[in-house]
Design an enzyme around this catalytic site. Structure first.
Site, PDB file in Angstrom:
ATOM      1  N   ASP A 234       1.022  -1.026   0.001  1.00 52.45           N
ATOM      2  CA  ASP A 234      -0.075  -0.161  -0.114  1.00 52.45           C
ATOM      3  C   ASP A 234       0.980   1.306   0.079  1.00 52.45           C
ATOM      4  OD1 ASP A 234      -2.248  -1.638   0.211  1.00 52.45           O
ATOM      5  OD2 ASP A 234      -2.228  -1.444   2.462  1.00 52.45           O
TER       6      ASP A 234
ATOM      7  N   ASP B 282     -13.840  -6.547  -5.203  1.00 55.31           N
ATOM      8  CA  ASP B 282     -14.063  -6.893  -3.943  1.00 55.31           C
ATOM      9  C   ASP B 282     -15.464  -7.362  -3.609  1.00 55.31           C
ATOM     10  OD1 ASP B 282     -11.559  -5.718  -3.700  1.00 55.31           O
ATOM     11  OD2 ASP B 282     -12.078  -3.612  -3.225  1.00 55.31           O
TER      12      ASP B 282
END
Length: 252
Positions: A11, A130
């Site tokens: 990230d 997702d």
């Protein structure tokens, strides 16, 4: 023999690797280029950079990071987060990335997948999905970092992304993400059996056996994890030795 892949995810925010819980309490965890080099040495087959900011400015920063990383590692690099247009895709790929992943933008404008595949080839386009389980046992697609329900069925949407031109699917179980209770094998198996493009399982890894299950039962082509690898809870080379002993073909 088909070779399965192990993929760490980093990230990135403001040009630095960050770690936190559910994007809260983010802490600086180092330079992404250094991490990419370290992960290649540790046995990673690919690496994913996820831009948490998703702004035009941050995209330029990530492009600069990718340019340097691509000159130092030979493993493929995928970049996701905030990619909304064909120009965004071009910027990232021209910086040296091998693939881009798109999630929210693809749901809002599905033909972005087709446009990207036409311009750069399906192999460069990863559809990030997702999904969260519904009460009836099916899975719903969520966007905006898993915050917004779309009403789309995850398995049907995975089939549609393939039809539109995606070359790969990055499938994350929202229910399992961060739990270390294992990948959602049922979800992974359903998407894998209904599409004939590679599926990357994401969300929930916490034990060596979870990776094996994703490959053997879930029929995933690759597995992705973040903190588990980042904090060396499961070293990639040790994971590969474990998988190899259980008959899973991995690059040593």
């Amino acid at each position: 023999m088909h070779t399965y892949r192990i993929i760490p995810c980093l990230d990135i925010k403001d040009g630095r690797v960050v770690k936190g819980i559910n994007f809260v309490g983010l802490k600086d965890a180092g330079d992404p280029v250094e991490w990419a080099v370290a992960y290649e040495a540790a046995g990673a087959d690919e690496i994913v950079f996820l831009d948490l900011s998703g702004t035009n400015e941050s995209r330029k920063t990530v492009a600069d990071i990718v340019k340097i990383a691509a000159s130092k590692v030979s493993i493929p690099i995928t970049v996701g987060g905030g990619i909304r247009t064909v120009d965004d895709i071009r910027t990232i790929l021209e910086s040296g990335a091998n693939k881009i992943s798109i999630n929210s933008a693809a749901v809002k404008r599905p033909y972005l997948i087709s446009e990207g595949a036409k311009a750069f080839g399906s192999k460069c386009i990863v559809a990030a999905i997702d999904a969260k389980k519904r009460n009836d046992g099916t899975w719903e697609v969520y966007i905006s970092g898993g915050q917004v329900a779309t009403g789309l069925d995850a398995v049907e949407w995975s089939m549609e992304t393939k039809r539109l031109g995606a070359g790969e699917i990055l499938l994350t179980s929202i229910d399992r993400d961060g739990t270390k209770s294992g990948y959602d094998i049922e979800l992974t198996a359903q998407v894998s059996s209904n599409t004939d493009i590679p599926v990357i399982a994401s969300g929930g890894a916490g034990d060596y056996s979870h990776f094996y299950d994703a490959f053997s039962i879930g029929k995933a082509d690759a597995v992705l994890a973040a903190s588990l690898f980042h904090y060396s809870e499961i070293p990639i080379l040790e994971l590969k030795k474990y998988l190899s002993k259980r008959g899973v073909s991995v690059r040593q």
